[in-house]
Design a protein around this motif. Sequence first.
Motif, PDB file in Angstrom:
ATOM      1  N   ASN A 215       0.806  -1.218   0.000  1.00  0.00           N
ATOM      2  CA  ASN A 215       0.000   0.000   0.000  1.00  0.00           C
ATOM      3  C   ASN A 215       0.842   1.273   0.000  1.00  0.00           C
ATOM      4  OD1 ASN A 215       1.019  -0.050   2.582  1.00  0.00           O
ATOM      5  ND2 ASN A 215      -0.971  -0.132   3.613  1.00  0.00           N
TER       6      ASN A 215
ATOM      7  N   HIS B  71      -2.757  -2.763  20.324  1.00  0.00           N
ATOM      8  CA  HIS B  71      -3.404  -2.379  19.066  1.00  0.00           C
ATOM      9  C   HIS B  71      -4.025  -3.557  18.328  1.00  0.00           C
ATOM     10  CE1 HIS B  71      -0.857   1.565  18.704  1.00  0.00           C
ATOM     11  NE2 HIS B  71      -1.805   1.630  19.625  1.00  0.00           N
TER      12      HIS B  71
ATOM     13  N   SER C 116      -6.634  -6.517  17.562  1.00  0.00           N
ATOM     14  CA  SER C 116      -8.036  -6.805  17.858  1.00  0.00           C
ATOM     15  C   SER C 116      -8.118  -8.080  18.692  1.00  0.00           C
ATOM     16  CB  SER C 116      -8.819  -6.999  16.552  1.00  0.00           C
ATOM     17  OG  SER C 116      -8.363  -8.166  15.871  1.00  0.00           O
TER      18      SER C 116
ATOM     19  N   ILE D  99       4.055  -2.687  13.977  1.00  0.00           N
ATOM     20  CA  ILE D  99       2.907  -3.216  13.249  1.00  0.00           C
ATOM     21  C   ILE D  99       3.057  -4.700  12.909  1.00  0.00           C
ATOM     22  CG2 ILE D  99       2.337  -0.978  12.274  1.00  0.00           C
ATOM     23  CD1 ILE D  99       3.557  -1.968   9.627  1.00  0.00           C
TER      24      ILE D  99
ATOM     25  N   ALA E  14      -0.435  -6.404  12.715  1.00  0.00           N
ATOM     26  CA  ALA E  14      -1.544  -5.546  13.133  1.00  0.00           C
ATOM     27  C   ALA E  14      -2.662  -5.610  12.094  1.00  0.00           C
ATOM     28  CB  ALA E  14      -1.064  -4.107  13.295  1.00  0.00           C
ATOM     29  N   ASP E  15      -3.900  -5.589  12.566  1.00  0.00           N
ATOM     30  CA  ASP E  15      -5.056  -5.822  11.690  1.00  0.00           C
ATOM     31  C   ASP E  15      -5.050  -4.959  10.431  1.00  0.00           C
ATOM     32  OD1 ASP E  15      -7.408  -7.408  13.549  1.00  0.00           O
ATOM     33  OD2 ASP E  15      -5.741  -6.478  14.595  1.00  0.00           O
ATOM     34  N   GLN E  16      -4.781  -3.660  10.588  1.00  0.00           N
ATOM     35  CA  GLN E  16      -4.906  -2.757   9.436  1.00  0.00           C
ATOM     36  C   GLN E  16      -3.759  -2.870   8.449  1.00  0.00           C
ATOM     37  OE1 GLN E  16      -4.437  -2.018  12.629  1.00  0.00           O
ATOM     38  NE2 GLN E  16      -3.629   0.058  12.940  1.00  0.00           N
ATOM     39  N   TYR E  17      -2.729  -3.675   8.791  1.00  0.00           N
ATOM     40  CA  TYR E  17      -1.587  -3.831   7.883  1.00  0.00           C
ATOM     41  C   TYR E  17      -1.457  -5.264   7.360  1.00  0.00           C
ATOM     42  CZ  TYR E  17      -0.394   0.807   9.461  1.00  0.00           C
ATOM     43  OH  TYR E  17      -0.438   2.154   9.737  1.00  0.00           O
ATOM     44  N   GLN E  18      -2.507  -6.037   7.523  1.00  0.00           N
ATOM     45  CA  GLN E  18      -2.504  -7.377   6.951  1.00  0.00           C
ATOM     46  C   GLN E  18      -2.765  -7.313   5.448  1.00  0.00           C
ATOM     47  OE1 GLN E  18      -5.194  -9.850   9.203  1.00  0.00           O
ATOM     48  NE2 GLN E  18      -4.191  -9.433  11.148  1.00  0.00           N
TER      49      GLN E  18
ATOM     50  N   GLN F 127      -0.614  -6.943   3.131  1.00  0.00           N
ATOM     51  CA  GLN F 127       0.237  -5.952   2.470  1.00  0.00           C
ATOM     52  C   GLN F 127       1.656  -6.482   2.235  1.00  0.00           C
ATOM     53  OE1 GLN F 127      -1.038  -3.182   1.263  1.00  0.00           O
ATOM     54  NE2 GLN F 127      -3.021  -3.746   2.150  1.00  0.00           N
TER      55      GLN F 127
END
Length: 234
Positions: A12, A35, A37, A84, A106-110, A112
């Motif tokens: 990303n 951080h 989940s 992350i 970390a969830d938002q960086y899976q 990638q």
Amino acid sequence: MKLTPFPTPLKNGVSVLVRDVTPTDRHLLEIGFAHLSGRARYFRFLGAHNPLTEKELDRFTAANDPDHVAAGALLRCRTIPEPIGIARYIRLPDQKHVAEIAITIADQYQHQGLGSLLLGALAKFARQGRITEFNALIHSENTAMLGLLDQFGGVQTALGGEDIEVTFPVSTISVHVPKSSADNRETRGGAVRAIINRTSAKLRQFVNFHPEFSEINAPDQPASVWENEGGAIV
């Protein structure tokens, strides 16, 4: 067992720094865990998990050695470091060629490419330590991790309940990790020696065709003082 820190972009475009996990990173592990989940924590520990204990922090930040290696990723250009991702392996005591791995992103960086990147860092040291096989215990609903390891030829074995053991050869993992300074010096030295050898060959060929210049350098003499010393100075 030291990983030279290196920056790299994710799919990303976000830039991260990959480096060793050290005993001074306890606070970073706590931040990273906070951080995650609840679902990510469940998948990592195969069950509900409270904040990390002091004993776990000691174990997770232990210095790298031939039987244990951990690498982490931090977001770059942040005033406060933000972890992350982290990956580690621990060699099995009864099977020295096998190591168990664990990867947490970390969830938002899976999705990638970070999991593959960290796995590559582990593979570099595994090969140095003659570890030829990785295995991992994965929750059956952790489709992201199962999909990642499937790319490396992972063989799945159901253990009963919701846990799956995945084994795969280290040799299938591409290692995209910059060489250490020593490796780079060796590479540069080899390149310089190759240039010297090519130059020497051309000079010897010139002398063979022009004997009048033989006093410059006899055909069987080295064309460089570096050659005379046994190698280039770098």
